[in-house]
Design a protein around this motif. Structure first.
Motif, PDB file in Angstrom:
ATOM      1  N   ILE A  18      75.760  27.805  37.508  1.00 30.89           N
ATOM      2  CA  ILE A  18      75.937  28.533  38.775  1.00 30.89           C
ATOM      3  C   ILE A  18      77.275  29.272  38.752  1.00 30.89           C
ATOM      4  N   GLY A  19      78.312  28.599  38.246  1.00 27.26           N
ATOM      5  CA  GLY A  19      79.624  29.239  38.149  1.00 27.26           C
ATOM      6  C   GLY A  19      79.582  30.512  37.312  1.00 27.26           C
ATOM      7  N   LYS A  20      78.872  30.433  36.176  1.00 26.77           N
ATOM      8  CA  LYS A  20      78.773  31.611  35.301  1.00 26.77           C
ATOM      9  C   LYS A  20      78.039  32.758  35.986  1.00 26.77           C
ATOM     10  N   ALA A  35      85.156  29.780  40.520  1.00 28.67           N
ATOM     11  CA  ALA A  35      83.995  29.681  39.607  1.00 28.67           C
ATOM     12  C   ALA A  35      84.467  29.236  38.221  1.00 28.67           C
ATOM     13  N   ASP A  36      85.588  29.802  37.770  1.00 31.81           N
ATOM     14  CA  ASP A  36      86.149  29.390  36.478  1.00 31.81           C
ATOM     15  C   ASP A  36      86.540  27.916  36.487  1.00 31.81           C
ATOM     16  N   LYS A  41      67.180  28.387  41.166  1.00 37.76           N
ATOM     17  CA  LYS A  41      66.505  27.466  40.232  1.00 37.76           C
ATOM     18  C   LYS A  41      67.445  26.345  39.781  1.00 37.76           C
ATOM     19  N   CYS A  42      68.726  26.682  39.593  1.00 41.45           N
ATOM     20  CA  CYS A  42      69.704  25.649  39.214  1.00 41.45           C
ATOM     21  C   CYS A  42      69.779  24.579  40.298  1.00 41.45           C
ATOM     22  N   LYS A  58      80.865  27.345  47.187  1.00 39.28           N
ATOM     23  CA  LYS A  58      82.000  28.034  47.816  1.00 39.28           C
ATOM     24  C   LYS A  58      82.383  29.272  46.993  1.00 39.28           C
ATOM     25  N   ALA A  59      82.430  29.112  45.675  1.00 39.46           N
ATOM     26  CA  ALA A  59      82.777  30.235  44.797  1.00 39.46           C
ATOM     27  C   ALA A  59      81.789  31.389  44.970  1.00 39.46           C
ATOM     28  N   LEU A  60      80.516  31.014  45.160  1.00 37.20           N
ATOM     29  CA  LEU A  60      79.476  32.031  45.337  1.00 37.20           C
ATOM     30  C   LEU A  60      79.635  32.743  46.683  1.00 37.20           C
ATOM     31  N   LEU A  61      79.762  31.957  47.757  1.00 36.62           N
ATOM     32  CA  LEU A  61      79.814  32.536  49.105  1.00 36.62           C
ATOM     33  C   LEU A  61      81.065  33.376  49.299  1.00 36.62           C
TER      34      LEU A  61
END
Lengths: 224, 224
Positions: free
Chosen positions: A105-107, A47-48, A193-194, A37-40
């Motif tokens: 992924i968050g980073k 993300a934090d 990859k993650c 969700k943070a990515l999209l």
């Protein structure tokens, strides 16, 4: 204490390990969906939160490890119960590392949010969706001792692998066409990859479940 | 059987687990150095051998797992011995996954050998060298119960992480300058990441050793 009482206590112990593992699994699934969700939504605050939440997963790993050691020491289980507990010890390690992947992924998401979007995500959400299902099903297979479900998880892994390869190929063509996209493409490739590694962890869990139930090892042999 | 005899048998069991783990560690170290050699000398035959050798590592994982379960069931160890055996169960999983990473390096090496060399390798051999040392030291720390050595392994991890970041940056500049290098750069980047993951596994082992010896958990807390 009479024997029946001891037996009941032991059942309680096993149930506690079982439910703690499911709880940890649920938290890890939530991390996967939050990371996506943070990515999209390009949401660096979320993300934090995903990155910070990794501590909770680490805490649970230690808690379950300790409980398993306690039961091994106090109850001296045999046969099937012994296999169950030693497997629980290995499974928490996989769950903890899935948490690490979500944190990664968050980073990467935060870094991507500093640049304009590259393209709409299509395969990444599918990978994240399937990875989450695989984690859930691998844990269900564990607590139910369900070999068929575990075998399904092993088979699904190749689907995520294919999506990852497809993703890499697509990103490669982006980079070749326009070198300005290289930095972003590499980060998206890393996220892909993650997710693939998350599905690998789910597959590891499923393979170990089949081992536990059948008493023989299908790890490292072809499954599909 | 008298008590002393049982005790001696138990010691033999623990020693067997210890020596099998060291043997597996030695084989994994050899895989790392062979994978590097195959890369540096562009030797696809050796790369194939590394890939095939992964089966041997997998076989050893299953063998040690079985031995640990047998000892847990037959001897019902307590306290320190229990911690030792459950830790051995977790460590073999890390060693097996290091084997997987070596196999991945072998595969990427073969692909790289189909294309002209990109540039002389400088950081990759350093990373492989240090990763091998970290694996060896983590296992030594385990069998000796040496916390100081385990702490050293944890500290060394950040050095490999730095080399990996440096590597990524360098490859990125290659790709931007000349898109024809992208495909090769991505493969070399992947190998760098594999080495970083190997050092992560060594660090995981070291952290668990500190946990075993101190009885408290330094996993997931700052070490350096």
């Amino acid at each position: 204490m009479d024997k029946q009482h001891l037996h009941r206590q032991f059942d309680n112990d096993l149930n506690e390990i079982r439910s703690k593992l499911l709880e940890m699994g649920g938290k890890v699934e939530k991390m996967i969906s939050d990371a996506l969700k943070a990515l999209l939504e390009r949401d660096s605050v979320l993300a934090d939160q995903v990155i910070a939440y990794d501590h909770e997963i680490n805490r649970m790993e230690m808690e379950i490890d300790e409980k398993c050691l306690e039961v091994l020491a106090m109850r001296q289980p045999a046969a099937r119960d012994l296999r169950f507990i030693t497997l629980a010890l290995k499974i928490v390690t996989d769950l903890e590392r899935i948490g690490d992947q979500c944190r990664n992924i968050g980073k990467s998401t935060k870094e991507l949010n500093d640049e304009p979007p590259l393209k709409p995500f299509i395969d990444i959400p599918r990978m994240a969706h399937w990875a989450g299902i695989m984690v859930k099903e691998a844990l269900d297979a564990f607590v139910e001792g369900d070999v068929d479900l575990a075998l399904k998880v092993c088979r699904d892994d190749s689907f995520i692998d294919e999506l990852n390869v497809q993703m890499q190929r697509e990103l490669l063509s982006f980079m070749i066409e326009d070198p300005k996209t290289i930095s972003r493409s590499i980060k998206i490739n890393y996220i892909s990859k993650c997710l693939e590694r998350i599905s690998d962890h789910a597959t590891n869990i499923a393979e170990m479940v089949i081992f536990m139930v059948n008493g023989k090892d299908i790890r490292h042999t072809a499954v599909s």
